[in-house]
Design an enzyme around this catalytic site. Structure first.
Site, PDB file in Angstrom:
ATOM      1  N   HIS A 307       0.851  -1.193   0.000  1.00 29.68           N
ATOM      2  CA  HIS A 307       0.000   0.000   0.000  1.00 29.68           C
ATOM      3  C   HIS A 307       0.879   1.233   0.000  1.00 29.68           C
ATOM      4  CE1 HIS A 307      -3.155   2.838   1.157  1.00 29.68           C
ATOM      5  NE2 HIS A 307      -3.990   1.905   0.786  1.00 29.68           N
ATOM      6  N   ASP A 364      -7.992  -5.078  -0.289  1.00 28.47           N
ATOM      7  CA  ASP A 364      -8.467  -5.933  -1.386  1.00 28.47           C
ATOM      8  C   ASP A 364      -8.127  -7.398  -1.200  1.00 28.47           C
ATOM      9  OD1 ASP A 364      -7.579  -3.117  -3.204  1.00 28.47           O
ATOM     10  OD2 ASP A 364      -9.622  -3.902  -3.105  1.00 28.47           O
TER      11      ASP A 364
HETATM   12  C1  SDX Z   1      -6.112   0.284  -3.042  1.00 28.06           C
HETATM   13  O1  SDX Z   1      -4.251   4.730  -1.993  1.00 28.06           O
HETATM   14  C2  SDX Z   1      -5.205   4.106  -1.416  1.00 28.06           C
HETATM   15  O2  SDX Z   1      -5.655   4.460  -0.345  1.00 28.06           O
HETATM   16  C3  SDX Z   1      -5.781   2.954  -2.204  1.00 28.06           C
HETATM   17  C4  SDX Z   1      -6.835   2.109  -1.485  1.00 28.06           C
HETATM   18  C5  SDX Z   1      -8.109   2.908  -1.221  1.00 28.06           C
HETATM   19  O3  SDX Z   1      -8.834   2.551  -0.292  1.00 28.06           O
HETATM   20  O4  SDX Z   1      -8.422   3.826  -2.039  1.00 28.06           O
HETATM   21  O5  SDX Z   1      -6.329   1.637  -0.239  1.00 28.06           O
HETATM   22  C6  SDX Z   1      -7.255   0.912  -2.330  1.00 28.06           C
HETATM   23  O6  SDX Z   1      -5.839   0.649  -4.157  1.00 28.06           O
HETATM   24  C7  SDX Z   1      -5.264  -0.742  -2.310  1.00 28.06           C
HETATM   25  C8  SDX Z   1      -4.053  -1.237  -3.169  1.00 28.06           C
HETATM   26  C9  SDX Z   1      -4.564  -2.311  -4.141  1.00 28.06           C
HETATM   27  N1  SDX Z   1      -3.476  -2.669  -5.095  1.00 28.06           N
HETATM   28  C10 SDX Z   1      -2.877  -3.884  -5.032  1.00 28.06           C
HETATM   29  O7  SDX Z   1      -3.072  -4.726  -4.146  1.00 28.06           O
HETATM   30  C11 SDX Z   1      -1.881  -4.129  -6.173  1.00 28.06           C
HETATM   31  C12 SDX Z   1      -0.596  -4.735  -5.607  1.00 28.06           C
HETATM   32  N2  SDX Z   1       0.111  -3.689  -4.822  1.00 28.06           N
HETATM   33  C13 SDX Z   1       1.028  -2.869  -5.502  1.00 28.06           C
HETATM   34  O8  SDX Z   1       1.069  -2.814  -6.869  1.00 28.06           O
HETATM   35  C14 SDX Z   1       1.585  -1.703  -4.705  1.00 28.06           C
HETATM   36  O9  SDX Z   1       1.862  -2.149  -3.448  1.00 28.06           O
HETATM   37  C15 SDX Z   1       0.741  -0.433  -4.644  1.00 28.06           C
HETATM   38  C16 SDX Z   1       0.370   0.029  -5.996  1.00 28.06           C
HETATM   39  C17 SDX Z   1      -0.468  -0.672  -3.814  1.00 28.06           C
HETATM   40  C18 SDX Z   1       1.596   0.638  -3.961  1.00 28.06           C
HETATM   41  O10 SDX Z   1       2.644   0.912  -4.808  1.00 28.06           O
HETATM   42  P1  SDX Z   1       3.750   2.018  -4.448  1.00 28.06           P
HETATM   43  O11 SDX Z   1       3.422   2.723  -3.181  1.00 28.06           O
HETATM   44  O12 SDX Z   1       3.979   2.847  -5.674  1.00 28.06           O
HETATM   45  O13 SDX Z   1       5.000   1.166  -4.106  1.00 28.06           O
HETATM   46  P2  SDX Z   1       5.975   0.562  -5.185  1.00 28.06           P
HETATM   47  O14 SDX Z   1       5.213  -0.012  -6.330  1.00 28.06           O
HETATM   48  O15 SDX Z   1       7.026   1.571  -5.466  1.00 28.06           O
HETATM   49  O16 SDX Z   1       6.608  -0.679  -4.367  1.00 28.06           O
HETATM   50  C19 SDX Z   1       7.688  -0.478  -3.447  1.00 28.06           C
HETATM   51  C20 SDX Z   1       8.486  -1.784  -3.508  1.00 28.06           C
HETATM   52  C21 SDX Z   1       8.921  -2.143  -4.919  1.00 28.06           C
HETATM   53  O17 SDX Z   1      10.066  -2.959  -4.804  1.00 28.06           O
HETATM   54  P3  SDX Z   1      11.559  -2.246  -4.965  1.00 28.06           P
HETATM   55  O18 SDX Z   1      11.515  -1.474  -6.280  1.00 28.06           O
HETATM   56  O19 SDX Z   1      11.687  -1.345  -3.766  1.00 28.06           O
HETATM   57  O20 SDX Z   1      12.505  -3.399  -4.989  1.00 28.06           O
HETATM   58  O21 SDX Z   1       7.642  -2.877  -3.072  1.00 28.06           O
HETATM   59  C22 SDX Z   1       7.466  -3.784  -4.163  1.00 28.06           C
HETATM   60  C23 SDX Z   1       7.819  -3.030  -5.422  1.00 28.06           C
HETATM   61  O22 SDX Z   1       8.271  -3.925  -6.412  1.00 28.06           O
HETATM   62  N3  SDX Z   1       6.055  -4.174  -4.135  1.00 28.06           N
HETATM   63  C24 SDX Z   1       5.600  -5.398  -4.358  1.00 28.06           C
HETATM   64  C25 SDX Z   1       4.218  -5.317  -4.193  1.00 28.06           C
HETATM   65  N4  SDX Z   1       3.874  -4.063  -3.884  1.00 28.06           N
HETATM   66  C26 SDX Z   1       5.011  -3.348  -3.855  1.00 28.06           C
HETATM   67  N5  SDX Z   1       6.250  -6.557  -4.663  1.00 28.06           N
HETATM   68  C27 SDX Z   1       5.455  -7.636  -4.828  1.00 28.06           C
HETATM   69  N6  SDX Z   1       4.106  -7.644  -4.679  1.00 28.06           N
HETATM   70  C28 SDX Z   1       3.455  -6.497  -4.372  1.00 28.06           C
HETATM   71  N7  SDX Z   1       2.156  -6.495  -4.228  1.00 28.06           N
END
Ligand code: SDX
Length: 428
Positions: A307, A364
């Site tokens: 998140h 989710d």
């Molecule tokens: C919602 O914003 C809100 O409030 C949203 C929400 C709401 O109520 O409105 O809470 C609802 O959208 C919840 C999120 C639902 N999305 C998912 O579950 C999709 C999977 N999660 C991700 O794609 C990710 O965690 C996000 C999009 C939710 C957050 O992304 P960020 O903050 O941009 O973080 P990032 O992508 O830069 O990740 C940081 C690191 C990265 O690794 P490094 O580059 O540091 O090595 O964490 C890793 C990412 O690769 N990472 C994951 C991961 N999520 C982040 N690795 C594997 N699996 C994951 N799910």
């Protein structure tokens, strides 16, 4: 003496005020930065940027706290109804019984959709994703209510549009499902509460009586409350920026629905179930899939994990996980996806990659399992998120309009070609 932030630029020192919120969050107010220094800030994805001041929702990502208008989400999910929480978010206070009756009755009165809109549904292919239908239908509502085109017409007109949206979204959502099934549309019934009416329109049939199980109504109320607002997330920020151009509320909410559709945002609940089914069909080896999620060469991500704000447990996931066990037990359902989800969560939470990145289950991760138990089809999961988030979008839009916030227009740093002369095509 209020705090200030000092910035040194080109040998000069500039001071900017520090804003402190009621929960002691702090921000540097840079609204005069460009005028005084010629500089702008750069923050791709707005990870460090506050877009506004808001009195609606407070969340603390480190502590896993979520409050709507100061009320802890745990108490609202346990004790309130979704329509009560919608009133709280939009009007800023818990309603008295008579205020709640008036609000609920006004919504009930507007649940019907103009008969001409039924023809729109017939033009969609059966495989049309309901989020595409919903976003289009909501924007199309503006064509049936031309007086809504001026969002600032009057407080009464604004309230009428708000009540129409809250009333018609479940009807449009249920009809998009009925249309996909090529089943007859079920009309809303005024003697049913909000959640019961939605389930009736989804699963009722003209040939038989349909009564809603109170376990299902309770679970739906809880799920919708947990999705109702979440401060400046992607879709809410979309609503605020579209609304800031003074577009009508139907078009503004339609934009929010489109933003929510993405699998990184509200579309994640559908992606989670598809992921769990993929792991189940692959033999249930969660270690293999956790390894794939960690592999930078592999595009697979653990959907429902991570998140932007929560670097601890998403408090909504904690509540939904418990509700999962309760609902499946009460309905006598044994869903192997729940077992896979719990195994996945356990493995991930013990894994250094996830711990180092503070990746926890988000709202989710478990919600799809409950929607499945309520017999809601996977493609409708994000539609459920939209129904839940609607009062939050409306509350945030209303706050933005009532605070007379300017049209949103961020700046940029240009990194393209420097000036060059046009070249005739014969000379290229
Ligand atoms: C919602 O914003 C809100 O409030 C949203 C929400 C709401 O109520 O409105 O809470 C609802 O959208 C919840 C999120 C639902 N999305 C998912 O579950 C999709 C999977 N999660 C991700 O794609 C990710 O965690 C996000 C999009 C939710 C957050 O992304 P960020 O903050 O941009 O973080 P990032 O992508 O830069 O990740 C940081 C690191 C990265 O690794 P490094 O580059 O540091 O090595 O964490 C890793 C990412 O690769 N990472 C994951 C991961 N999520 C982040 N690795 C594997 N699996 C994951 N799910």
């Amino acid at each position: 003496m209020s705090e200030t932030a000092k910035i040194e630029l080109d040998g000069k020192t500039y001071e900017f005020p520090v804003v402190v919120g009621t929960e002691n969050e702090k921000a540097i107010d840079i609204s005069k930065l460009r005028d005084t220094t010629g500089y702008v800030t750069l923050d791709t994805g707005y990870k460090n940027t506050g877009a506004t001041k808001s009195a609606i929702t407070f969340l603390d990502g480190e502590l896993g706290i979520l409050h709507y208008r100061g009320y802890p989400i745990e108490q609202l999910a346990e004790k309130a109804t979704f329509i009560e929480v919608a009133y709280l978010l939009i009007y800023g206070k818990l309603p008295t019984q008579s205020e709640l009756n008036d609000f609920s009755n006004s919504i009930t009165k507007h649940t019907l959709v103009h008969e001409d809109m039924k023809q729109f549904f017939e033009a969609y292919p059966a495989k049309a994703h309901p989020m595409g239908v919903l976003s289009s239908m909501v924007c199309s509502l503006s064509t049936f209510y031309p007086e809504s085109l001026d969002p600032n017409r009057s407080p009464e007109a604004k309230d009428l549009t708000i009540h129409r949206l809250l009333a018609k979204l479940p009807t449009l959502a249920a009809w998009s499902y009925k249309n996909a099934m090529r089943h007859p549309f079920m009309y809303p019934k005024n003697n049913l509460d909000y959640c019961s009416n939605f389930m009736y329109m989804m699963f009722g049939m003209p040939t038989e009586d349909y009564t809603v199980d109170p376990v299902i109504v309770d679970a739906l109320n809880k799920l919708l409350i947990l999705h109702a607002d979440h401060e400046q997330n992607c879709s809410t920020s979309t609503v605020r920026i579209v609304g800031s151009s003074q577009a009508n509320l139907y078009a503004t909410i339609s934009a929010g629905i489109s933003a929510l559709w993405g699998p990184l945002h509200g579309g994640a609940n559908q992606a989670v179930i598809e992921m769990l089914e993929q792991i189940h069909n692959d033999g249930g080896d969660v270690d293999k899939w956790v390894a794939k999620a960690k592999d930078k060469e592999d595009s697979f991500r653990l959907m429902g994990f991570g998140h932007r704000v929560y670097k601890n447990f998403d408090p909504r996931a904690t509540i939904i996980k418990k509700a999962c066990d309760d609902v499946l037990e009460k309905l006598g359902i044994n869903d192997p996806m729940l077992e896979i989800a719990k195994k996945l969560e356990k493995v991930a939470l013990e894994d250094d990659y996830f711990k180092a990145r503070n990746l926890y289950p988000n709202v989710d991760f478990y919600s799809g399992i409950i929607y499945k138990a309520l017999k809601i089809p996977t493609e409708m999961f994000t539609v459920m998120f939209a129904i839940g988030r609607l009062p939050g979008w409306i509350a945030q839009w209303k706050e933005m309009t009532e605070n007379n916030e300017p049209i949103g227009r961020p700046r940029q740093i240009y990194t393209g070609e420097t000036p060059r002369d046009y070249v005739e095509i014969s000379k290229r």
